[in-house]
Enzyme design. Sequence first.
Site, mmCIF file in Angstrom:
data_model
loop_
_atom_site.group_PDB
_atom_site.id
_atom_site.type_symbol
_atom_site.label_atom_id
_atom_site.label_comp_id
_atom_site.label_asym_id
_atom_site.label_seq_id
_atom_site.Cartn_x
_atom_site.Cartn_y
_atom_site.Cartn_z
ATOM 1 N N SER A 213 4.335 -1.274 -5.922
ATOM 2 C CA SER A 213 2.986 -0.728 -6.012
ATOM 3 C C SER A 213 2.393 -1.000 -7.406
ATOM 4 O O SER A 213 2.286 -2.158 -7.806
ATOM 5 C CB SER A 213 3.017 0.764 -5.675
ATOM 6 O OG SER A 213 1.724 1.263 -5.459
ATOM 7 N N ASP A 348 -1.472 -0.951 5.479
ATOM 8 C CA ASP A 348 -1.402 -0.138 4.265
ATOM 9 C C ASP A 348 -2.750 0.558 4.075
ATOM 10 O O ASP A 348 -3.770 -0.110 3.840
ATOM 11 C CB ASP A 348 -1.093 -1.045 3.065
ATOM 12 C CG ASP A 348 -0.858 -0.266 1.778
ATOM 13 O OD1 ASP A 348 -1.364 0.868 1.662
ATOM 14 O OD2 ASP A 348 -0.181 -0.799 0.881
ATOM 15 N N HIS A 379 2.097 1.939 3.241
ATOM 16 C CA HIS A 379 2.242 1.734 1.802
ATOM 17 C C HIS A 379 3.636 2.175 1.382
ATOM 18 O O HIS A 379 3.947 3.376 1.343
ATOM 19 C CB HIS A 379 1.183 2.523 1.029
ATOM 20 C CG HIS A 379 1.175 2.215 -0.439
ATOM 21 N ND1 HIS A 379 0.594 1.072 -0.953
ATOM 22 C CD2 HIS A 379 1.695 2.882 -1.498
ATOM 23 C CE1 HIS A 379 0.753 1.060 -2.266
ATOM 24 N NE2 HIS A 379 1.421 2.145 -2.627
#
Length: 470
Positions: A213, A348, A379
Amino acid sequence: MTTHEDSNMQTFVPELPAMFDGMKLAAVATILYVIVRWLNLKSPSAPPEITYQDTSLSHYLLKNCPMLTKEYIPPLLWGKSGHIQTLLYGKMGRINTPTPRGVRKFLPMPDGATATFDLFEALGDHSTGDDITMVICPGIGNHSENYYIRTFVDYSQWQGYRCAVLNHLGALPNVELTSPRMFTYGCTWEFAAMVSNIKRTYPQTQLVVVGFSLGGNIVCKFLGENRLNQDRVLCCISVCQGYSAFSAKETLLQWDQGRRIYNFLLAGNLKKLILSHRSTLLGMNSSNISNADLNRLYAATSLMQVDDNIMRKFHGHGSLREYYEKESCVHYIHKVTVPLLLVNSSDDPLIHPSLLTVPRTLAEKMPNVIFALTQHGGHMGFFEGAVLFPEPLTWMDKVIVEYTDAVCQWEKKQSVRQRGSHQNANSCLEATGGNGEQQRRGRTHCLHMRPANRAEEASAAPWNEAPHPA
């Protein structure tokens, strides 16, 4: 009341239960429809969509990393919902999470900050027999104690990898700040300090760079900032990053896929983290943060407001636009020349599809880049399982290690071939002897004896060259 009216009433009354039954049935059908849509049950499982250039390196990696070309199968009942995958990752992290044992390192920074990372030694031999260290950068406000990091580290250790995990500045609950700043979206200082420490401590080790991320943005920016940062790096893997904070800014304010809600929740978590360090941020003379800034933070309802009031000021950025532009990897990632795997998921809820133009275009133009886009996974979820219960290891954990193993094997084969080529050249020189002209003829002949596809393979490999218990 007339006889005619009585008969109409008698006819109408029996119809009432039937009408109510119909309404109940319609309500149940509506609820089922919403559940099926939200769970995305009609969506078929599929292999990732892979974008890459047609090179020897790409073919080798895809052949030896079959998870990139095989069907990813999430849990049947809920795994096709990006929202549930994301929420389970956010709330539960992983199931049956191991607790790897390591040591915590403290690194003083030039500005007075203290970076920390946790080091975990390998628990087995690597398949190549080499010394390889994974340098890992977690997601926003995360650290080595997060469940998904612990699961990945434990799995990697057993596959023969040493792991070094950065703890984002200000993220660890029991470690105080020693300077008036925290981690930001793209500051690479702490990650660079960790990498430098690993290189000094283990001069023979090779590095695998992994970012999750926000950490994906940091590691790609780090490698692209300076060519020297790629020395001794075998490859880089980035998972679920957004590539450009400025482009993501508007999409996170949209209600589509509930991004505005996720934005609000992430902002709330970041606010709590910042306010937990209020005394330190206000108590130092060199601080760029004022009491008024922290008071405005209470009213912030989005990441952009938190960034504008607090985060950009840690490094003196004059505006939110300047902060996002300078700290996004989109301006650096094209300078990364080591093998680079970029992984995202179509469902996501945090990453708008428009942001995926960056990795797709990069993979189309650069021979070292593979972009893998799964249909499901949310995600940072990527849970696998049969019907209801997920497995402890996720698709993400396994594909990172499998891709890394393939790169290590490729590099090992290249090194063996290069040594063989040098030995053949030296043997020819010794055999020819004589004058310089004979030596030159012998050298040319030996170089021409290399495998026919050696030049193609070379062009397809664009890269060069006091602890505390955790």
